[in-house]
Design a protein around this motif. Structure first.
Motif, PDB file in Angstrom:
ATOM      1  N   VAL A   1       0.843  -1.241  -0.112  1.00  0.00           N
ATOM      2  CA  VAL A   1      -0.160  -0.017   0.018  1.00  0.00           C
ATOM      3  C   VAL A   1       0.920   1.084  -0.032  1.00  0.00           C
ATOM      4  N   TYR A   2       0.464   2.236  -0.676  1.00  0.00           N
ATOM      5  CA  TYR A   2       1.212   3.557  -0.982  1.00  0.00           C
ATOM      6  C   TYR A   2       0.544   4.887  -1.091  1.00  0.00           C
ATOM      7  N   THR A   3       1.272   5.920  -0.743  1.00  0.00           N
ATOM      8  CA  THR A   3       0.419   7.097  -1.302  1.00  0.00           C
ATOM      9  C   THR A   3       1.868   7.729  -2.077  1.00  0.00           C
ATOM     10  N   LEU A   4       1.149   8.644  -2.841  1.00  0.00           N
ATOM     11  CA  LEU A   4       1.832   9.466  -3.704  1.00  0.00           C
ATOM     12  C   LEU A   4       1.499  10.978  -3.628  1.00  0.00           C
ATOM     13  N   ASP A   5       2.520  12.019  -3.470  1.00  0.00           N
ATOM     14  CA  ASP A   5       1.882  13.476  -3.392  1.00  0.00           C
ATOM     15  C   ASP A   5       1.514  13.711  -5.004  1.00  0.00           C
TER      16      ASP A   5
ATOM     17  N   GLN B   1      14.079  -4.008  -7.409  1.00  0.00           N
ATOM     18  CA  GLN B   1      15.581  -3.413  -7.096  1.00  0.00           C
ATOM     19  C   GLN B   1      16.642  -4.121  -8.204  1.00  0.00           C
ATOM     20  N   SER B   2      16.281  -5.230  -8.731  1.00  0.00           N
ATOM     21  CA  SER B   2      17.109  -5.994  -9.764  1.00  0.00           C
ATOM     22  C   SER B   2      17.185  -5.755 -11.203  1.00  0.00           C
ATOM     23  N   GLY B   3      15.869  -4.962 -11.464  1.00  0.00           N
ATOM     24  CA  GLY B   3      15.517  -4.565 -12.520  1.00  0.00           C
ATOM     25  C   GLY B   3      14.535  -5.594 -13.263  1.00  0.00           C
ATOM     26  N   ASP B   4      14.183  -6.459 -12.434  1.00  0.00           N
ATOM     27  CA  ASP B   4      13.323  -7.680 -12.869  1.00  0.00           C
ATOM     28  C   ASP B   4      11.903  -7.045 -13.010  1.00  0.00           C
ATOM     29  N   HIS B   5      11.004  -7.426 -14.127  1.00  0.00           N
ATOM     30  CA  HIS B   5       9.577  -7.063 -14.156  1.00  0.00           C
ATOM     31  C   HIS B   5       8.455  -8.143 -13.449  1.00  0.00           C
ATOM     32  N   THR B   6       7.654  -7.569 -12.700  1.00  0.00           N
ATOM     33  CA  THR B   6       6.552  -8.528 -12.171  1.00  0.00           C
ATOM     34  C   THR B   6       5.209  -8.022 -12.506  1.00  0.00           C
ATOM     35  N   PRO B   7       4.412  -8.773 -13.080  1.00  0.00           N
ATOM     36  CA  PRO B   7       3.014  -8.191 -13.393  1.00  0.00           C
ATOM     37  C   PRO B   7       2.127  -7.864 -12.309  1.00  0.00           C
ATOM     38  N   ILE B   8       1.538  -6.894 -12.117  1.00  0.00           N
ATOM     39  CA  ILE B   8       0.892  -6.405 -11.034  1.00  0.00           C
ATOM     40  C   ILE B   8      -0.520  -5.740 -11.379  1.00  0.00           C
ATOM     41  N   GLU B   9      -1.468  -5.961 -10.361  1.00  0.00           N
ATOM     42  CA  GLU B   9      -2.770  -4.743 -10.766  1.00  0.00           C
ATOM     43  C   GLU B   9      -2.658  -3.827  -9.637  1.00  0.00           C
ATOM     44  N   ILE B  10      -2.911  -2.643 -10.140  1.00  0.00           N
ATOM     45  CA  ILE B  10      -3.057  -1.608  -9.036  1.00  0.00           C
ATOM     46  C   ILE B  10      -4.450  -0.966  -8.992  1.00  0.00           C
ATOM     47  N   HIS B  11      -4.811  -0.687  -7.661  1.00  0.00           N
ATOM     48  CA  HIS B  11      -6.169  -0.174  -7.362  1.00  0.00           C
ATOM     49  C   HIS B  11      -5.829   1.377  -6.951  1.00  0.00           C
ATOM     50  N   ILE B  12      -6.126   2.302  -7.632  1.00  0.00           N
ATOM     51  CA  ILE B  12      -5.988   3.672  -7.290  1.00  0.00           C
ATOM     52  C   ILE B  12      -7.113   4.489  -6.790  1.00  0.00           C
ATOM     53  N   ALA B  13      -6.875   5.313  -5.803  1.00  0.00           N
ATOM     54  CA  ALA B  13      -8.025   6.362  -5.140  1.00  0.00           C
ATOM     55  C   ALA B  13      -7.321   7.655  -5.156  1.00  0.00           C
ATOM     56  N   LEU B  14      -8.002   8.728  -5.262  1.00  0.00           N
ATOM     57  CA  LEU B  14      -7.722  10.049  -4.882  1.00  0.00           C
ATOM     58  C   LEU B  14      -7.309  10.256  -3.375  1.00  0.00           C
ATOM     59  N   LEU B  15      -6.371  11.051  -3.037  1.00  0.00           N
ATOM     60  CA  LEU B  15      -6.372  11.404  -1.715  1.00  0.00           C
ATOM     61  C   LEU B  15      -7.236  12.553  -1.405  1.00  0.00           C
ATOM     62  N   PRO B  16      -7.664  12.704  -0.221  1.00  0.00           N
ATOM     63  CA  PRO B  16      -8.763  13.959   0.136  1.00  0.00           C
ATOM     64  C   PRO B  16      -7.973  14.998  -0.128  1.00  0.00           C
ATOM     65  N   ALA B  17      -8.937  16.009  -0.703  1.00  0.00           N
ATOM     66  CA  ALA B  17      -8.312  17.441  -1.074  1.00  0.00           C
ATOM     67  C   ALA B  17      -9.501  18.253  -1.313  1.00  0.00           C
ATOM     68  N   ALA B  18      -9.306  19.649  -1.265  1.00  0.00           N
ATOM     69  CA  ALA B  18     -10.266  20.745  -1.404  1.00  0.00           C
ATOM     70  C   ALA B  18     -10.698  20.467  -2.823  1.00  0.00           C
TER      71      ALA B  18
ATOM     72  N   PHE C   1      -6.122  18.604  -6.490  1.00  0.00           N
ATOM     73  CA  PHE C   1      -5.517  17.466  -6.590  1.00  0.00           C
ATOM     74  C   PHE C   1      -4.291  17.166  -5.376  1.00  0.00           C
ATOM     75  N   ASN C   2      -4.328  16.256  -4.457  1.00  0.00           N
ATOM     76  CA  ASN C   2      -3.286  16.285  -3.250  1.00  0.00           C
ATOM     77  C   ASN C   2      -2.564  14.849  -3.479  1.00  0.00           C
ATOM     78  N   GLY C   3      -2.855  14.173  -4.473  1.00  0.00           N
ATOM     79  CA  GLY C   3      -2.025  12.935  -4.621  1.00  0.00           C
ATOM     80  C   GLY C   3      -2.945  11.662  -4.477  1.00  0.00           C
ATOM     81  N   THR C   4      -2.463  10.544  -4.695  1.00  0.00           N
ATOM     82  CA  THR C   4      -3.023   9.234  -4.808  1.00  0.00           C
ATOM     83  C   THR C   4      -2.669   8.431  -3.503  1.00  0.00           C
ATOM     84  N   ALA C   5      -3.756   7.504  -3.489  1.00  0.00           N
ATOM     85  CA  ALA C   5      -3.265   6.194  -2.437  1.00  0.00           C
ATOM     86  C   ALA C   5      -3.517   4.984  -3.473  1.00  0.00           C
ATOM     87  N   GLY C   6      -2.802   3.996  -3.353  1.00  0.00           N
ATOM     88  CA  GLY C   6      -2.689   2.773  -4.172  1.00  0.00           C
ATOM     89  C   GLY C   6      -2.698   1.519  -3.432  1.00  0.00           C
TER      90      GLY C   6
END
Length: 874
Positions: free
Chosen positions: A530-534, A599-616, A620-625
């Protein structure tokens, strides 16, 4: 059967609901003390065990998902001593042996009739009784060991001989005399050698006299310790046995009483010192008899009252107290005699008629026999204290004008004062609060925490106050969280005089903090990253799960751009989806598939669920995934596509033959075409059976056991149409495997050798070779197969043997060319128009299901050799 008065709680697990209820009814009927809780699966049984305690578990063997033996092994991991009875209708020596190895308490096979339940009840009662007896014995031994280890001395067992040779000495010996128990028990040191020579004869005579009278002995004597120090010992012992030589065996206890002896010698000196000390005290010290007469007083009494010693000897306590305080005096006097302690403020009348204000604190005292003697106490001038009381009133005025709740506790922890803010905070009138225990308005745990803090402050000269979080419970039941600053109070002599507290409500802040902690705990508990981006795509938070997927530690990613673990093209796709959410208020989240770069440069298939972070609004205040590894899903999709391709290809040809032959037969009325159609249908049936077998082989193996490879290979050879082919075996070994599935490995390899290796099965110049999914169409590669083996005309010989790391199956047939050895295990691969192309794929699936590996190479006879690696070494 009647019970013994102590209930036995039984957990019964059986997937047959009728049988489960029947067992419960009969057990509770034949044994009134047994209560039964029935569950249908082992998983439910484990849940029930985690919820409450049981005295015994009774379980069936054959159950779905987890059988009785597996259930037993899980129970043994968590509840090692819990009695477990396997009550099963499927009984054999192998199951019984496995159950005993797994630690089963009883193994009982189900029978017909109701007598079996009486037997089961007896087994339950016996198993529980044995366990309870063992637990009681262990507890008794533990208590005895604890008692001995806590005794202030040593316990011994010795022979009644002059040197007192010891057979057993407890660990207290080392602390008592400086020699360990081993030194005494080995004879390196004798107890008699430590006794002062002047004490030896007296001690021996005393002990022997008591032994002769059949009484225990008690003696006090001096010894010399290992470091040369003289110490007084007190010993009590008695005869407990006589050995084969007729020597009495003594057991007893020895402790150091040096301090007691020294105290007795010092007591006279202490009395004299106490007398001098009492006379030097500035406060009035007194002892009053139960009738109020003066028994003892110090010099201060004389100096304060002006009375001589002779005059005081003729007075009673009431003669020194002002008449106006007599009623109060005798009330406190009786209270002190009854409760043990009393305090009074009263006027003291001096010889010259002056009245002084004093505070008297007295305690009940007893004589040496424990009989009530009177009251001893101190009288203290309270003029200065009265002045401080006036100051206190002034401080209280200030406190009342402070908005924060404040309180004062006395030395007993009782609420002595609260301001109006505190009363309002609690929702009670001040009169209801003052005099109450704090536990009335706050949890007991918080009271104990405050008490511990005050205690710590009293022991720390550098700290004057401390803060802690506490809860208050108002009259309407409202619970508030507060920050409470507490400090001890002292009188002018530095004596602890209570404590003070100032509170500030922090309910909303703590609720926000705890809500944040709950969310953080939930996120960390999620197995996926789980992560958040600005708004710039920089990581502001990642949980621990990110490291398993990327190799980056969470702290290493914080502050880094998303491009650290994702390619630019995928970032652009994600950005476009984010813009879609920003433009469409109804969309709260999006999901897309991409690759993550570790970190080794290898690729792994993934599925990402993205949502917007609360903002006025409009910002746009960033995302959570949430990231999910879909490697296995992608592999399954690829396998499914491959499987579908093989199925569609290999079934289409015989299906076309069936349709074509039937069509020709209808038009020409030539029924001979039906034979070809039937043969093609048989071919389809064979393909379908192999496909189903292949699908099942991919599952995990079932129950495994140690299997004899030679015997199993021989059984498989009998079940295969081998014609004139022969089987040779070179050595044998045992391997842990699912026997039925390993047998299918041998059958497929034998069939492969016979069909593809013998002269009769070798394709001719006009035969076609089918490679399943590895070729685009059926083509004529018969010459390749033909050239793989010389046409000797001899039947194929198949051999089975062992290696250092497993076993092999080989033949002397045509063999497999090196360039095709990597593809022979693919589904649909075959070089025969009679084969299905799934035999070797089944072999590979079974090997991998067991955790083995299989490879193909050339045999010594030039044919094919399949080698199985089952372990690193044998």
């Amino acid at each position: 059967m009647s019970g013994h008065g102590e209930e036995i709680s039984v957990l019964h697990v059986d997937d047959d609901p009728d049988l489960g209820d029947l067992v419960a009814v009969h057990l509770e009927r034949v044994h009134s003390d047994i209560s039964v809780c029935t569950e249908r699966t082992a998983a439910d049984g484990l849940d029930r065990l985690s919820e409450r305690a049981f005295d015994c578990v009774v379980s069936d063997h054959d159950m779905p998902e987890m059988d009785g033996l597996e259930f037993l092994m899980v129970v043994r991991e968590e509840y090692e001593e819990l009695p477990f009875i396997l009550f099963t209708g499927k009984g054999n020596e192998e199951i019984a042996s496995d159950a005993i190895s797994a630690g089963v308490t009883e193994y009982l096979q189900k029978g017909v009739g109701t007598d079996q339940y009486t037997v089961l009840a007896n087994r339950i009662e016996r198993a529980v009784g044995e366990r309870r007896a063992k637990t009681a014995l262990e507890e008794s031994e533990r208590m005895l060991s604890t008692l001995i280890s806590n005794l202030p001395g040593m316990v011994y067992r010795a022979r009644n001989e002059p040197d007192w040779p010891m057979q057993f000495v407890s660990d207290g010996a080392a602390e008592l005399v400086g020699y360990g128990s081993e030194a005494f028990e080995s004879g390196e040191v004798s107890w008699g050698s430590l006794i002062k020579e002047s004490e030896t004869e007296r001690l021996w005579e005393t002990v022997q006299t008591c032994i002769a009278a059949g009484e225990p002995f008690e003696v006090t004597y001096q010894i010399e310790t290992a470091d040369g120090e003289s110490r007084w010992m007190w010993e009590r012992g008695r005869v407990v046995d006589t050995d084969d030589d007729g020597v009495e065996i003594l057991e007893g206890f020895i402790t150091d009483v040096t301090a007691r002896e020294e105290r007795e010698r010092e007591l006279a000196n202490q009395r004299a010192f106490t007398e001098k000390l009492i006379d030097s005290v500035d406060d009035m010290f007194y002892v009053v008899g139960t009738d109020g007469s003066l028994v003892r007083w110090n010099d201060t009494v004389q100096s304060v009252t002006g009375y001589t010693t002779q005059r005081l000897a003729s007075l009673g306590i009431e003669d020194l107290i002002a008449d106006s305080d007599h009623e109060k005096l005798w009330g406190v006097f009786e209270e002190t005699l009854e409760t043990g302690f009393g305090t009074i403020e009263a006027g003291v009348e001096t010889a010259d008629g002056e009245t002084l204000q004093y505070e008297f604190k007295g305690s009940r005292i007893e004589d040496e026999r424990g009989d009530l003697f009177g009251i001893a106490g101190i009288g203290r001038d309270i003029t200065e204290r009265k002045r401080r009381e006036r100051e206190l009133r002034e401080y209280r005025m200030l406190v009342e004008n402070v908005g924060d709740p404040m309180y004062i506790l006395d030395t007993d922890g009782t609420i002595e004062m609260v301001n109006e803010a505190m009363a309002a905070h609690l929702g009670h009138g001040r009169s209801e609060v003052i005099g109450s225990e704090p536990a009335r308005f706050m949890p007991e745990a918080d009271v104990e925490k405050a008490t511990a803090l005050i205690r710590d402050l009293l022991g720390d000269e550098e700290r004057t106050w401390a803060a802690y979080e506490m809860r208050t419970i108002a009259a309407d039941g409202t619970v508030r969280i507060n920050e409470n600053r507490v400090a001890p109070l002292f009188d002018e002599d530095g004596t602890f005089d209570g404590s003070v507290g100032v509170m500030r409500e922090a309910t909303e802040r703590k609720q926000r903090e705890r809500e944040l902690e709950r969310y953080e705990t939930i996120i960390e508990a999620v197995g996926d990253p789980v992560y958040t981006l600005d708004d710039e795509g920089v990581f502001t938070y990642v949980n621990e799960a990110i490291e398993r997927l990327t190799g980056f530690e969470p702290d290493a990613l914080i502050g880094e751009h998303i491009s650290t673990i994702m390619t630019g093209e995928d970032i652009n796709r994600g950005s476009e989806l984010i813009r879609t959410m920003l433009s469409d208020p109804t969309r709260r989240n999006v999901t897309f598939e991409t690759d993550i770069v570790d970190q080794s440069g290898d690729h792994t298939p993934i599925e990402i669920h993205i949502a917007l972070l609360p903002a006025a609004k409009g910002e746009f205040n960033g995302t959570a995934g949430v990231i999910r590894d879909i490697s296995e899903r992608k592999d399954r999709e690829r396998q499914l596509a491959e499987f579908a391709s093989v199925v569609s290809h290999d079934l289409r040809n015989p299906l076309n033959v069936v349709k074509g032959r039937i069509s020709v037969a209808r038009k020409s009325s030539d029924v001979s075409h039906l034979d070809a159609a039937a043969s093609a249908a048989d071919r389809m049936d064979e393909l379908i059976n192999d496909l189903l077998t292949l699908a099942r082989q991919g599952e995990t193996v079932g129950e495994t056991a140690m299997v004899d490879l030679g015997a199993l290979a021989g059984q498989a050879w009998v079940d295969v149409e081998t014609g004139e082919a022969t089987l040779e075996q070179f050595g044998t070994a045992t391997v842990e495997a699912d026997a039925a599935r390993l047998r299918s490995v041998f059958e497929n390899l034998f069939r492969n050798s016979v069909e593809h290796g013998s002269t009769s099965s070798r394709p001719g110049a006009d035969d076609s070779v089918e490679h399943g999914s590895t070729s685009n169409s059926a083509q004529s590669d018969d010459t390749v197969a033909h050239e793989q083996r010389a046409d000797s005309g001899a039947p194929v010989t198949v051999s089975v043997g062992t290696t250092d790391t497993g076993f092999y199956v080989a033949d002397d047939g045509a063999g497999i060319p090196p360039e095709e050895r990597e593809t022979v295990f693919e589904r649909g691969y075959t070089t025969s128009d009679a084969g299905t192309g799934f035999g070797l794929a089944i072999v590979d699936e079974v090997a991998r299901a067991h955790g083995w590996s299989v490879s193909v190479t050339e045999s010594e006879g030039g044919g094919a050799r399949f080698e199985f690696t089952t372990s690193s070494e044998r």
